[in-house]
Design an enzyme around this catalytic site. Structure first.
Site, PDB file in Angstrom:
ATOM      1  N   LYS A  68       0.803  -1.229   0.000  1.00 61.26           N
ATOM      2  CA  LYS A  68       0.000   0.000   0.000  1.00 61.26           C
ATOM      3  C   LYS A  68       0.838   1.284   0.000  1.00 61.26           C
ATOM      4  O   LYS A  68       0.416   2.290  -0.554  1.00 61.26           O
ATOM      5  CB  LYS A  68      -0.929   0.033   1.221  1.00 61.26           C
ATOM      6  CG  LYS A  68      -2.019  -1.019   1.193  1.00 61.26           C
ATOM      7  CD  LYS A  68      -2.921  -0.851   2.400  1.00 61.26           C
ATOM      8  CE  LYS A  68      -3.906  -1.985   2.521  1.00 61.26           C
ATOM      9  NZ  LYS A  68      -4.903  -1.751   3.567  1.00 61.26           N
ATOM     10  N   ASN A  89      -4.956   1.857  -1.168  1.00 60.71           N
ATOM     11  CA  ASN A  89      -5.486   0.490  -1.277  1.00 60.71           C
ATOM     12  C   ASN A  89      -6.314   0.318  -2.542  1.00 60.71           C
ATOM     13  O   ASN A  89      -6.784  -0.774  -2.815  1.00 60.71           O
ATOM     14  CB  ASN A  89      -6.347   0.133  -0.049  1.00 60.71           C
ATOM     15  CG  ASN A  89      -7.683   0.849  -0.063  1.00 60.71           C
ATOM     16  OD1 ASN A  89      -7.797   1.939  -0.609  1.00 60.71           O
ATOM     17  ND2 ASN A  89      -8.684   0.256   0.549  1.00 60.71           N
ATOM     18  N   ASP A 104      -9.828   2.763   3.098  1.00 65.70           N
ATOM     19  CA  ASP A 104      -9.797   2.051   4.391  1.00 65.70           C
ATOM     20  C   ASP A 104     -10.436   2.875   5.514  1.00 65.70           C
ATOM     21  O   ASP A 104     -11.285   2.376   6.255  1.00 65.70           O
ATOM     22  CB  ASP A 104      -8.352   1.721   4.790  1.00 65.70           C
ATOM     23  CG  ASP A 104      -7.794   0.539   4.001  1.00 65.70           C
ATOM     24  OD1 ASP A 104      -8.570  -0.345   3.609  1.00 65.70           O
ATOM     25  OD2 ASP A 104      -6.564   0.509   3.792  1.00 65.70           O
TER      26      ASP A 104
END
Ligand code: ATR
Length: 276
Positions: A68, A89, A104
């Site tokens: 990431k 992500n 996220d």
């Protein structure tokens, strides 16, 4: 028949990723064909793999551990969410390359909302200062919390995160710190964002930092959640695992790629019943 949208998740390891089944379930809701592949990709293979996906017409990709942060340097553009998290992500195809974003933190906030856990004006304690912790700070602050306090095994890392985010509501606390007289005695919400649970370990705050109204949320799920769950229940706290966040971050990615916002509820229920 319309050509399916091609998507992928890249990570190392990747074999146990739930993302392909989650995205297949979303595709079923949407009613259009989606080809979502899990691709094993060690860090040194990431640049070539992203080039190859782009050449083959992939519409997007998810990135998971340990890619990431590295992927930031391979994107053509980054959204403020990716910049704030210093991680991406979700990659979205653009005419010139990959746009990197991060779903996220918003996934966490949406899941808390589904569970009727209020963030506005609340005092939040964040356990951990690594990539997972950094990823959720922006959306938590945007949700209007009164304060965000970071507790980390390595205090210098918490301080570095605090300095980078540069918001007057963020501070660092060490284990020895007692609440200031002006502070309300307990945190409203404790977010567990360390990776300790993966090794069967745990880092917990002093008991004086919580009361019976404190809610706990662990970004981990499955076996990695077990030790924190046990501890939180022993303290009398209501505790949630991170499975809802997992499904929400996927739903937000899916929406970026397709314009369709999936219904998270049935997919989460199927995952909990091991039906996916
Ligand atoms: P991730 O991307 O999962 O966040 P990371 O960036 O390596 O992974 O960060 C791991 C986090 O878990 C860090 O906050 C780490 O604490 P340190 O900064 O002190 O290393 C924390 N962590 C990992 N194992 C831990 C343990 N056994 N006890 C306490 N904290 C732990």
């Amino acid at each position: 028949m319309k050509k399916p949208i091609t998507l992928a998740v890249l990570g190392d390891p990747i074999a146990h990723s739930k993302s392909p089944s989650i995205h297949q379930a979303f595709a079923n809701q949407w009613g259009q064909a989606v080809d979502y592949q899990a691709i094993h990709c060690p860090p040194d293979a990431l640049p070539a793999t992203l080039d190859r996906l782009y050449e083959h017409g992939f519409q997007g990709a998810n990135l998971t551990v340990p890619l990431k942060e590295q992927a930031l340097t391979l994107c053509d553009q980054l959204t403020p969410a990716a910049q704030m998290a210093q991680a991406t992500n979700t990659l979205i195809r653009t005419p010139t390359g990959w746009l990197g974003t991060n779903t996220d933190g918003q996934g966490l906030v949406n899941d808390l909302n589904d569970r009727h856990v209020v963030l506005k004006n609340k005092r939040v304690l964040l356990l951990g200062a690594g990539g997972a912790a950094a990823g959720v700070c922006g959306p938590i602050l945007d949700a209007g919390v009164a304060s965000l306090t970071i507790l980390n095994r390595t205090e210098a890392r918490a301080q570095a995160l605090c300095d980078r985010l540069n918001d007057p509501r963020i501070s660092v606390r060490s284990f020895e710190d007692e609440p200031k007289p002006s502070d309300p005695p307990a945190f409203d919400l404790i977010i567990q964002a360390t990776s300790a649970g993966h090794a069967g370990e745990i880092m917990t705050p002093p008991g004086t930092w919580m009361d019976e109204h404190t809610v706990a949320y662990d970004l981990n799920y499955g076996p990695a959640h077990a030790i924190f769950s046990k501890w939180a229940k022993a303290q009398g706290l209501m505790v949630f695992d991170g499975l809802g966040m997992l499904v929400w971050q996927a739903a937000l990615s899916f929406e970026h790629w397709t314009g369709f916002r999936p219904d998270v509820g049935p997919v989460l229920a199927a995952l909990r019943e091991n039906d996916l």
